[in-house]
Design a protein around this motif. Structure first.
Motif, PDB file in Angstrom:
ATOM      1  N   THR A   1     -40.807 -53.442  41.501  1.00  0.00           N
ATOM      2  CA  THR A   1     -40.801 -52.562  42.667  1.00  0.00           C
ATOM      3  C   THR A   1     -40.713 -53.375  43.957  1.00  0.00           C
ATOM      4  O   THR A   1     -39.937 -53.033  44.860  1.00  0.00           O
ATOM      5  N   LEU A   2     -41.476 -54.452  44.031  1.00  0.00           N
ATOM      6  CA  LEU A   2     -41.411 -55.313  45.221  1.00  0.00           C
ATOM      7  C   LEU A   2     -40.025 -55.923  45.385  1.00  0.00           C
ATOM      8  O   LEU A   2     -39.505 -56.021  46.498  1.00  0.00           O
ATOM      9  N   LEU A   3     -39.408 -56.327  44.278  1.00  0.00           N
ATOM     10  CA  LEU A   3     -38.059 -56.890  44.335  1.00  0.00           C
ATOM     11  C   LEU A   3     -37.055 -55.849  44.814  1.00  0.00           C
ATOM     12  O   LEU A   3     -36.188 -56.154  45.642  1.00  0.00           O
ATOM     13  N   LEU A   4     -37.191 -54.624  44.330  1.00  0.00           N
ATOM     14  CA  LEU A   4     -36.299 -53.549  44.768  1.00  0.00           C
ATOM     15  C   LEU A   4     -36.466 -53.273  46.259  1.00  0.00           C
ATOM     16  O   LEU A   4     -35.476 -53.133  46.985  1.00  0.00           O
ATOM     17  N   VAL A   5     -37.699 -53.219  46.735  1.00  0.00           N
ATOM     18  CA  VAL A   5     -37.945 -52.995  48.160  1.00  0.00           C
ATOM     19  C   VAL A   5     -37.369 -54.140  48.989  1.00  0.00           C
ATOM     20  O   VAL A   5     -36.776 -53.924  50.044  1.00  0.00           O
ATOM     21  N   TRP A   6     -37.510 -55.362  48.489  1.00  0.00           N
ATOM     22  CA  TRP A   6     -36.971 -56.523  49.200  1.00  0.00           C
ATOM     23  C   TRP A   6     -35.444 -56.454  49.289  1.00  0.00           C
ATOM     24  O   TRP A   6     -34.870 -56.705  50.342  1.00  0.00           O
ATOM     25  N   PHE A   7     -34.776 -56.065  48.181  1.00  0.00           N
ATOM     26  CA  PHE A   7     -33.320 -55.939  48.202  1.00  0.00           C
ATOM     27  C   PHE A   7     -32.871 -54.850  49.171  1.00  0.00           C
ATOM     28  O   PHE A   7     -31.893 -55.022  49.905  1.00  0.00           O
ATOM     29  N   VAL A   8     -33.580 -53.740  49.194  1.00  0.00           N
ATOM     30  CA  VAL A   8     -33.228 -52.661  50.118  1.00  0.00           C
ATOM     31  C   VAL A   8     -33.420 -53.116  51.562  1.00  0.00           C
ATOM     32  O   VAL A   8     -32.602 -52.818  52.436  1.00  0.00           O
ATOM     33  N   ALA A   9     -34.484 -53.863  51.833  1.00  0.00           N
ATOM     34  CA  ALA A   9     -34.716 -54.379  53.190  1.00  0.00           C
ATOM     35  C   ALA A   9     -33.611 -55.340  53.599  1.00  0.00           C
ATOM     36  O   ALA A   9     -33.127 -55.294  54.737  1.00  0.00           O
ATOM     37  N   LEU A  10     -33.197 -56.216  52.697  1.00  0.00           N
ATOM     38  CA  LEU A  10     -32.090 -57.136  52.998  1.00  0.00           C
ATOM     39  C   LEU A  10     -30.801 -56.372  53.260  1.00  0.00           C
ATOM     40  O   LEU A  10     -30.048 -56.685  54.180  1.00  0.00           O
ATOM     41  N   TRP A  11     -30.558 -55.367  52.421  1.00  0.00           N
ATOM     42  CA  TRP A  11     -29.330 -54.578  52.569  1.00  0.00           C
ATOM     43  C   TRP A  11     -29.341 -53.816  53.889  1.00  0.00           C
ATOM     44  O   TRP A  11     -28.336 -53.743  54.587  1.00  0.00           O
ATOM     45  N   SER A  12     -30.496 -53.263  54.252  1.00  0.00           N
ATOM     46  CA  SER A  12     -30.603 -52.527  55.506  1.00  0.00           C
ATOM     47  C   SER A  12     -30.437 -53.445  56.714  1.00  0.00           C
ATOM     48  O   SER A  12     -29.838 -53.067  57.718  1.00  0.00           O
ATOM     49  N   ALA A  13     -30.987 -54.656  56.626  1.00  0.00           N
ATOM     50  CA  ALA A  13     -30.881 -55.599  57.742  1.00  0.00           C
ATOM     51  C   ALA A  13     -29.444 -56.087  57.920  1.00  0.00           C
ATOM     52  O   ALA A  13     -29.021 -56.387  59.040  1.00  0.00           O
ATOM     53  N   ALA A  14     -28.697 -56.143  56.826  1.00  0.00           N
ATOM     54  CA  ALA A  14     -27.310 -56.618  56.906  1.00  0.00           C
ATOM     55  C   ALA A  14     -26.379 -55.573  57.502  1.00  0.00           C
ATOM     56  O   ALA A  14     -25.300 -55.899  57.967  1.00  0.00           O
TER      57      ALA A  14
END
Length: 118
Positions: free
Chosen positions: A104-117
């Motif tokens: 779950t933490l990894l998924l949230v981290w990927f979504v945060a990276l994707w949103s920041a990009a």
């Protein structure tokens, strides 16, 4: 089936349906409409990835574990693995919980990276 079992199942189904309706409403009202196609592709891709790669891999790995598991740890009369005490069961529950939390933490981290990009 007892009355308590029927009642608890109905309550859980109602709660799950209400939660899904709430999240669907939030997704439709708070996600910009130009992202809907990307979300649909992501959802369809995740289902395809699960069905094509992840599920067969889990089946093969589960079969390999059962084949290579020592014969003493198997209940041959019923064809299933027998836990050698409550310690193994607890360890399995803790490991599954850890995998769930880290995933779950990894998924949230990927979504945060994707949103920041974007």
């Amino acid at each position: 089936m007892s009355a308590a079992t029927v009642w608890s199942r109905r309550v859980l189904v109602l709660a799950g349906t209400a939660a899904m309706a709430w999240w669907a409403w939030l997704a439709l009202t708070s996600v910009p409409s130009h992202w809907w196609l990307l979300w649909a592709v992501w959802l369809a891709g995740s289902v395809a990835l699960n069905d094509a790669i992840i599920a067969p891999l889990v089946i093969v790995l589960g079969w390999l574990v059962l084949v290579w598991l020592p014969a003493l740890a198997r209940d041959r009369t019923r064809g299933r693995v027998v836990a050698d005490g409550p310690g193994r069961v607890r360890a399995g529950v803790v490991l599954r919980g850890a995998v769930l939390v880290l995933g779950t933490l990894l998924l949230v981290w990927f979504v945060a990276l994707w949103s920041a990009a974007r």
